[in-house]
Design an enzyme around this catalytic site. Structure first.
Site, short mmCIF file in Angstrom:
data_model
loop_
_atom_site.label_atom_id
_atom_site.label_comp_id
_atom_site.label_asym_id
_atom_site.label_seq_id
_atom_site.Cartn_x
_atom_site.Cartn_y
_atom_site.Cartn_z
N CYS A 60 11.22 -2.29 -12.79
CA CYS A 60 11.69 -1.28 -13.84
C CYS A 60 10.61 -0.55 -14.61
CB CYS A 60 12.57 -1.97 -14.99
SG CYS A 60 13.14 -1.08 -16.39
N CYS A 63 10.42 -1.12 -18.05
CA CYS A 63 10.01 -2.51 -18.60
C CYS A 63 8.42 -2.55 -18.43
CB CYS A 63 10.73 -3.62 -17.70
SG CYS A 63 12.41 -3.67 -17.85
#
Length: 658
Positions: A60, A63
């Site tokens: 991600c 992230c």
């Protein structure tokens, strides 16, 4: 279904890029707790502390971008672990797919709070706020802790609610066993609660908070502005705390550095250090010192241990080892800001190493020169260990590793302040001269192999980014603080000298700033401070050994004593060569009778002296002197003989002319 699809996509991406698993965003070196499907439930359910957990995916993008903030948050609140812990779980890892599905994780990152001592197996409370900045999340952590009830309050977490004025004023003129600090602040301030949580792992102090709306308390304590801190001493005295900046970091650092305040750990003695045995059978007297000073005694004691003890585990230096040692002596001899006798010894050792056309040199030869077996006037390095700024609460703590760090900090500052000192050495115009020399020395000679491995990892990570002597100075400072952070709370940490981020605010208040609630360094001020602190003018000669042997003829048979501490080599322990590695010229003896029994490791008495490692014994030296004397007599005889014959020849053939 969404989670399953995301996991399949991540696995497919890993295969496309030739990787079996997604790259890890967090490692064991980070201050976060890394959880998995095996450890999640047993960690967060019915835990003694609360948890803030991030469910993330390593593929991600958000992230990945957020991971530095999360690591910084975990490091900032690592002392809060008894109240709340920070963890992560990677849902992109195939083994964690089922647990992420069970906890209902649909988007990344997802933040969940888990209450302490909760036996209901609650799946946590999701934080849905848009603001995920560090300071905001940290304050939400404080709020979450305060949402606990008495029944499930985190074990070990002190109360965070404000105290009443009568509770605070009752401490006046009252003697206790510990300090009590009172943070007075506005009702919407978080500083007091954050300082309370910062001091949780420490004993010898209690921190409370009070509100500025309590006018009676403000008047009694003489506080006119907030936030402020008031300190009650164990002896009954009390005063307003004088901190340079009214910030959380300054309040916490001030309290952690109070005498008698120590990090909690299983150590038997946290009192004022008592005289300890120095490994020689004698008692070591505690030396009062100023932490704003560097002490020459520490530097010289470190050189003594380095040259006479640590190097002694290498019976012969050859090849790469010899080159590394020559480079090390070159840098130290040119940059060491020590006393003339020590500098002259280092310079003599350097000249000898450079001029000696040998591919390998026995350690005995180096030891003979370090001990000045030739009795050359003005060469002297004390064999007496005198730890001052590097002394520990016990003989097994600090000492040599501390002195080695100090030595290299001093050398980096000297390289920056004296750019021409390394001229004509092969190191001129090299900003990495000191750091690379330090790196090779630690990897080759330093007794703690694990420590050397960690230092090499740090060097490989970022040393090639250093482009100037000032950057070299700051690089070493950053890495020293990194080591301090890693060793905080470890068994090798001295309770009297806890591992802190240095310099502390009391030494350099201008080095510390706060941005968006997070402590940051002003590196320009740090650079100026390091140059001043480790500069030659700030090195104190106090406690340095002043006794030097009188010059005389070379000593032939006299044994020499070498101080050897008992403890094992470690970053925070005094090194000690293992018995099988100690060369044969070092062994414990009692040849001098009971009066010398405490003298530690001694040089074995030998009938012949090896002078500078060239194999000449005392018999050889005596024969040389005898032959020299006979040669002189013979030459004098021949001189007078031929002179007499010449005069007779002239007299016999003399014919006067008229």
């Amino acid at each position: 279904m969404a989670v399953a699809f995301c996991v399949k996509i991540s696995i497919l991406m890993g295969l496309l890029f030739g990787q079996g698993q997604p790259a890890r965003l967090y490692t064991e070196e980070d201050p976060v707790v890394i959880l998995s499907s095996d450890s999640l439930k047993q960690s967060v359910f019915n835990s003694s502390s609360a948890w803030l957990l991030q469910f993330y995916s390593s593929w991600c993008g958000h992230c990945i971008q957020y991971s530095p903030t999360w690591k910084a948050l975990a490091g900032d609140v690592k002392d809060w672990a008894q109240a709340i812990r920070v963890g992560v779980l990677d849902c992109a890892h195939e083994k964690n797919f089922d647990i992420c599905k069970e906890f209902g994780i649909h988007f990344y990152p997802t933040f969940r709070y888990f209450k302490a001592r909760d036996s209901t197996n609650d799946l946590g409370k999701t934080y849905r706020g848009a603001d995920r900045e560090l300071q905001t999340v940290r304050q939400l952590m404080v709020n979450f802790i305060q949402n606990h009830t008495r029944q499930n309050w985190p074990v070990g977490c002190p109360p965070l609610d404000p105290f009443r004025s009568e509770d605070i004023l009752s401490l006046m003129e009252k003697k206790t066993e510990l300090y009590t600090a009172v943070i007075v602040e506005d009702g919407d301030s978080y500083i007091g609660r954050e300082v309370i949580l910062d001091l949780m792992p420490y004993e010898g102090i209690a921190v409370k908070r009070a509100l500025s709306s309590d006018k009676l308390l403000m008047e009694k304590l003489g506080i006119s502005s907030v936030p402020s801190a008031y300190l009650f001493h164990p002896n009954g005295t009390h005063t307003v705390m004088n901190v340079q900046k009214r910030l959380r970091f300054f309040f916490s650092s001030f309290l952690k550095l109070l005498p008698g305040v120590h990090r909690k750990q299983s150590t038997s003695s946290l009192q004022r250090p008592q005289p300890a045995n120095n490994g020689q059978g004698t008692q070591v007297e505690w030396k009062e010192f100023e932490k704003s000073k560097v002490y020459m005694a520490d530097l010289e004691s470190g050189l003594h241990y380095l040259l006479r003890v640590e190097l002694a585990t290498h019976k012969t230096l050859e090849g790469e080892e010899l080159k590394i040692f020559k480079d090390f002596i070159t840098v130290v001899a040119k940059l060491f800001p020590g006393r003339q006798s020590v500098v002259k010894l280092l310079e003599t050792l350097l000249e000898w190493l450079v001029s000696l056309p040998l591919e390998k040199i026995p350690y005995d030869a180096i030891l003979d020169l370090v001990n000045n077996r030739m009795r050359i006037s003005g060469l002297y390095l004390s064999e007496q260990v005198q730890w001052v700024g590097c002394q520990g609460s016990s003989v097994a703590l600090r000492g040599y590793p501390c002195s080695l760090w100090t030595l290299f900090h001093v050398l980096t500052v000297q390289a920056a302040n004296r750019p021409d000192a390394l001229a004509n050495t092969g190191f001129e115009d090299d900003p990495l001269a000191v750091l690379q020399t330090m790196r090779r020395y630690i990897g080759t000679f330093f007794g703690c192999q694990e420590c050397g491995k960690h230092f090499e990892e740090m060097a490989q990570e970022s040393l090639n980014q250093v482009k100037s002597v000032d950057e070299a100075l700051l690089w070493l400072w950053r890495k020293h603080n990194q080591v301090n952070a890693r060793l905080t709370g470890s068994m090798s940490e001295d309770p009297m000298f806890p591992k802190t981020q240095w310099p502390t605010p009391d030494l350099c208040p201008t080095c510390h700033e706060e941005q968006e609630g997070l402590h940051v360094w002003d590196e320009q001020m740090v650079l100026a401070f390091l140059k001043q602190h480790y500069g030659a003018s700030n090195i104190s000669p106090k406690y340095s050994s002043s006794s030097q042997p009188e010059p005389g003829p070379p000593a032939l048979d006299k044994p020499k004593a070498i101080t050897k501490p008992k403890s094992k080599v470690h970053l925070n322990q005094n090194p000690k060569p293992s018995p099988e590695n100690v060369p044969k010229h070092q062994k414990r003896t009692g040849i001098n009778g009971p009066e010398e029994k405490h003298s530690g490791v001694q040089i074995e008495a030998r009938p012949g002296m090896t002078f500078l490692g060239l194999g000449f014994s005392s018999v050889d030296m005596s024969l040389c002197v005898l032959l020299y004397a006979l040669s002189c007599v013979f030459l004098m005889f021949m001189f007078f003989f031929f002179r007499f014959r010449s005069k007779r020849w002239k007299g016999r053939n003399y014919r006067p002319y008229v």
